[in-house]
Scaffold this motif. Structure first.
Motif, PDB file in Angstrom:
ATOM      1  N   ILE A  75      -9.742  93.337  -9.367  1.00 32.51           N
ATOM      2  CA  ILE A  75      -8.591  93.887  -9.939  1.00 32.51           C
ATOM      3  C   ILE A  75      -7.266  93.774  -9.250  1.00 32.51           C
ATOM      4  N   TYR A  76      -6.261  93.220 -10.043  1.00 28.28           N
ATOM      5  CA  TYR A  76      -4.976  92.792  -9.344  1.00 28.28           C
ATOM      6  C   TYR A  76      -4.012  93.794  -9.652  1.00 28.28           C
ATOM      7  N   VAL A  77      -2.933  94.030  -8.615  1.00 29.77           N
ATOM      8  CA  VAL A  77      -1.874  94.906  -8.801  1.00 29.77           C
ATOM      9  C   VAL A  77      -0.906  94.418  -9.348  1.00 29.77           C
ATOM     10  N   GLY A  78      -0.709  92.734  -9.541  1.00 33.13           N
ATOM     11  CA  GLY A  78       0.290  92.212 -10.103  1.00 33.13           C
ATOM     12  C   GLY A  78      -0.406  91.064 -10.649  1.00 33.13           C
ATOM     13  N   ALA A  79       0.568  89.681 -10.880  1.00 34.64           N
ATOM     14  CA  ALA A  79       0.059  88.803 -11.607  1.00 34.64           C
ATOM     15  C   ALA A  79      -0.742  87.658 -10.729  1.00 34.64           C
ATOM     16  N   ARG A  80      -1.783  87.355 -11.371  1.00 29.72           N
ATOM     17  CA  ARG A  80      -2.774  86.295 -10.715  1.00 29.72           C
ATOM     18  C   ARG A  80      -1.935  84.965  -9.980  1.00 29.72           C
ATOM     19  N   ASP A  81      -0.728  84.609 -10.699  1.00 31.45           N
ATOM     20  CA  ASP A  81      -0.060  83.454 -10.398  1.00 31.45           C
ATOM     21  C   ASP A  81       0.922  83.801  -9.728  1.00 31.45           C
ATOM     22  N   ASP A  82       1.176  84.759  -8.712  1.00 34.20           N
ATOM     23  CA  ASP A  82       2.646  85.237  -8.209  1.00 34.20           C
ATOM     24  C   ASP A  82       2.754  84.460  -6.771  1.00 34.20           C
ATOM     25  N   LEU A 110     -17.400  95.626  -7.336  1.00 34.01           N
ATOM     26  CA  LEU A 110     -15.861  95.778  -7.692  1.00 34.01           C
ATOM     27  C   LEU A 110     -15.272  95.495  -6.507  1.00 34.01           C
ATOM     28  N   PHE A 111     -13.946  94.343  -6.753  1.00 36.35           N
ATOM     29  CA  PHE A 111     -12.924  94.303  -5.622  1.00 36.35           C
ATOM     30  C   PHE A 111     -11.550  94.775  -6.192  1.00 36.35           C
ATOM     31  N   PRO A 112     -11.446  95.932  -6.023  1.00 40.13           N
ATOM     32  CA  PRO A 112     -10.108  96.541  -6.269  1.00 40.13           C
ATOM     33  C   PRO A 112      -9.017  96.067  -5.169  1.00 40.13           C
ATOM     34  N   THR A 113      -8.203  95.200  -5.437  1.00 43.22           N
ATOM     35  CA  THR A 113      -7.624  94.508  -4.321  1.00 43.22           C
ATOM     36  C   THR A 113      -6.364  95.121  -3.494  1.00 43.22           C
ATOM     37  N   SER A 114      -5.839  96.127  -4.206  1.00 38.69           N
ATOM     38  CA  SER A 114      -4.463  96.484  -3.605  1.00 38.69           C
ATOM     39  C   SER A 114      -4.702  97.704  -2.738  1.00 38.69           C
ATOM     40  N   PHE A 115      -3.761  97.632  -1.726  1.00 39.67           N
ATOM     41  CA  PHE A 115      -3.778  98.711  -0.804  1.00 39.67           C
ATOM     42  C   PHE A 115      -3.914 100.251  -1.375  1.00 39.67           C
ATOM     43  N   GLY A 116      -3.044 100.483  -2.378  1.00 45.26           N
ATOM     44  CA  GLY A 116      -2.984 101.882  -2.991  1.00 45.26           C
ATOM     45  C   GLY A 116      -3.965 102.176  -3.937  1.00 45.26           C
ATOM     46  N   TYR A 117      -5.047 101.281  -4.242  1.00 42.45           N
ATOM     47  CA  TYR A 117      -6.021 101.786  -5.079  1.00 42.45           C
ATOM     48  C   TYR A 117      -7.378 102.600  -4.228  1.00 42.45           C
ATOM     49  N   VAL A 151     -15.486  89.402 -14.096  1.00 43.92           N
ATOM     50  CA  VAL A 151     -14.283  89.955 -15.117  1.00 43.92           C
ATOM     51  C   VAL A 151     -13.326  90.423 -14.153  1.00 43.92           C
ATOM     52  N   GLU A 152     -12.131  90.114 -14.945  1.00 46.76           N
ATOM     53  CA  GLU A 152     -10.788  90.108 -14.093  1.00 46.76           C
ATOM     54  C   GLU A 152      -9.761  90.945 -14.852  1.00 46.76           C
ATOM     55  N   GLU A 153      -8.778  91.759 -14.223  1.00 46.51           N
ATOM     56  CA  GLU A 153      -7.774  92.431 -14.955  1.00 46.51           C
ATOM     57  C   GLU A 153      -6.531  92.455 -13.800  1.00 46.51           C
ATOM     58  N   GLU A 154      -5.452  92.035 -14.432  1.00 48.63           N
ATOM     59  CA  GLU A 154      -4.044  91.629 -13.613  1.00 48.63           C
ATOM     60  C   GLU A 154      -3.106  92.717 -13.927  1.00 48.63           C
ATOM     61  N   ASN A 155      -2.075  93.177 -13.040  1.00 42.40           N
ATOM     62  CA  ASN A 155      -0.829  94.113 -13.601  1.00 42.40           C
ATOM     63  C   ASN A 155      -1.479  95.324 -13.642  1.00 42.40           C
ATOM     64  N   VAL A 156      -2.484  95.887 -12.940  1.00 39.11           N
ATOM     65  CA  VAL A 156      -3.011  97.252 -12.875  1.00 39.11           C
ATOM     66  C   VAL A 156      -2.291  98.085 -11.696  1.00 39.11           C
ATOM     67  N   PRO A 157      -1.589  99.145 -12.234  1.00 38.63           N
ATOM     68  CA  PRO A 157      -0.895 100.016 -11.236  1.00 38.63           C
ATOM     69  C   PRO A 157      -1.760 100.758 -10.361  1.00 38.63           C
ATOM     70  N   GLU A 158      -0.973 101.386  -9.122  1.00 37.33           N
ATOM     71  CA  GLU A 158      -1.579 101.960  -8.140  1.00 37.33           C
ATOM     72  C   GLU A 158      -1.867 103.455  -8.795  1.00 37.33           C
ATOM     73  N   THR A 159      -2.252 103.846  -9.823  1.00 38.14           N
ATOM     74  CA  THR A 159      -2.243 105.019 -10.281  1.00 38.14           C
ATOM     75  C   THR A 159      -3.476 105.052 -10.854  1.00 38.14           C
ATOM     76  N   ALA A 160      -3.628 106.349 -11.881  1.00 38.91           N
ATOM     77  CA  ALA A 160      -5.018 106.878 -12.549  1.00 38.91           C
ATOM     78  C   ALA A 160      -5.298 105.655 -13.395  1.00 38.91           C
ATOM     79  N   ALA A 161      -4.410 104.409 -13.686  1.00 40.57           N
ATOM     80  CA  ALA A 161      -4.884 103.481 -14.505  1.00 40.57           C
ATOM     81  C   ALA A 161      -5.944 102.653 -13.995  1.00 40.57           C
ATOM     82  N   VAL A 162      -5.880 102.360 -12.590  1.00 42.99           N
ATOM     83  CA  VAL A 162      -6.936 101.540 -11.908  1.00 42.99           C
ATOM     84  C   VAL A 162      -8.272 102.275 -12.085  1.00 42.99           C
TER      85      VAL A 162
END
Length: 374
Positions: free
Chosen positions: A44-51, A101-108, A74-85
């Motif tokens: 799971i990525y907080v932004g675009a995979r090609d940033d 699962l690899f939820p990659t962003s710090f705020g997850y 399985v992958e999902e990009e642009n997932v905010p650090e909110t209940a969305a993740v």
């Protein structure tokens, strides 16, 4: 005599067939044991995979683990650090059958991973950052991170060899310990070559703010800085803006060489494949989930970008010598009488801070030579 001979041959044949059958069953068993357990991995990525930055570094590791036997990604990009993740993680578990699962962003991590993990005790969660604590957090959760300040130190060494103004620059998101550690390492690396170098820093206030990143880069260029690095999620804006101003760049997260081939000197890159493979191998073999993974150049968690064509051999040789010492475990960045940029001693003479020391995890100062404030 003939019948005896035939009976003996028959017995040999039966024995051979029996052995072959036995070998076949053992071979099948060994093959089954050797075959990795099927595993669905969610990234799971907080932004675009090609940033060209933080998310791309993780996406590059995800692309590699797709090649591993028994692994489905399985992958999902642009997932905010909110209940969305939380919804994304739950969906990957219930719909895709993800076991890791690899939820990659710090705020997850808090509260999101900590809300989902206890409800799914058979699923493993590997978070990128230093937030997992033994005795406090679930055993099916873990964290991984790399000592990328080693690479930022080497960025500083190259920057010092290349600067003409003796003014280098750092565009940063927030003054948290990991960011301060990178700014300080970059500055210390540069000042190890030229003690009179200064590093000017501007904090944009958040991880991805393209307009402010461009403004900061232009402001620092106006101040005479000629070599740039950064700690923001997507370095693309800083790299391209600095290159347009005729400045040089040391990258971060992933290689940005394609964006500015005539300005890119080298860069500090993550090599997340090392951590990903460790967690995957543990899951497929049924070993305990690795809760705390750390490493630097020596362990293969970080790496340097290839040198740009403009970097002279003397600069490469100098940086490579220090890199070799880091890999050998005989080089420490924070040691021997370091002062902060207000003149106070923060690392006394004779003291060495190792990468595992908690003092580095709590860093709250900028070193001598940094122009800016926390």
């Amino acid at each position: 005599m003939t019948s005896q001979f035939n009976r003996r041959d028959s017995l040999k044949t039966l024995a051979a067939l029996g052995a072959a059958g036995s070998l076949g069953s053992w071979s099948s068993l060994a093959s089954a044991q050797a075959k990795p357990k099927p595993l669905t991995v969610g990234v799971i990525y907080v932004g675009a995979r090609d940033d060209y930055g933080y998310n791309q570094a993780h996406a590059m590791a995800a692309a590699e683990i797709k090649k591993l036997p028994g692994v489905k990604v399985v992958e999902e990009e642009n997932v905010p650090e909110t209940a969305a993740v939380q919804k994304t993680m739950t969906g990957m578990i219930s719909q895709d059958g993800a076991g890791l699962l690899f939820p990659t962003s710090f705020g997850y991590f808090d509260p999101h991973i900590l809300a989902v993990a206890p409800k799914n005790p058979d699923v493993r969660f590997s978070h990128c950052g230093g937030l997992w604590t033994e005795g406090k957090h679930p055993k099916n959760v873990g964290s991984f991170f790399g000592y990328i300040d080693e690479c930022q130190y080497l960025n500083g060494v190259i920057a010092a060899h290349m600067t003409k103004s003796n003014k280098i620059a750092f565009v940063a998101a927030k003054p948290i310990p990991q960011v301060l550690r990178n700014i300080n390492a970059f500055t210390l690396g540069a000042r190890s070559v030229k003690p009179n170098i200064t590093c000017s820093v501007i904090f944009t206030g958040d991880w991805s703010m393209a307009v402010k990143e461009a403004e900061a880069t232009n402001s620092l260029a106006d101040q005479g800085c000629d070599v740039f690095t950064m700690h923001v999620d997507g370095p693309k804006v800083v790299v391209e803006t600095a290159a347009k101003r005729g400045k040089m760049v040391c990258g971060y997260h992933a290689s940005q060489a394609k964006l500015a081939p005539n300005a890119y000197l080298t860069g500090a890159e993550w090599n997340w494949l090392t951590a990903y493979k460790t967690a995957i191998e543990a899951a497929q073999s049924g070993k305990p989930h690795p809760n705390f993974l750390r490493g630097g150049l020596k362990e293969g968690y970080v790496k340097m970008s290839a040198y740009g064509p403009m970097v002279p051999d003397a600069a490469k040789k100098h940086a490579d010598e220090i890199k070799a010492k880091m890999i050998a475990g005989s080089f420490d960045i924070f040691k021997d009488g370091i002062k902060d940029n207000k003149g106070a001693v923060v690392v006394p003479a004779g003291k060495v801070l190792k990468q595992t020391d908690l003092e580095l995890e709590k860093m709250n100062y900028l070193v001598e030579g940094v122009v800016g404030s926390v």
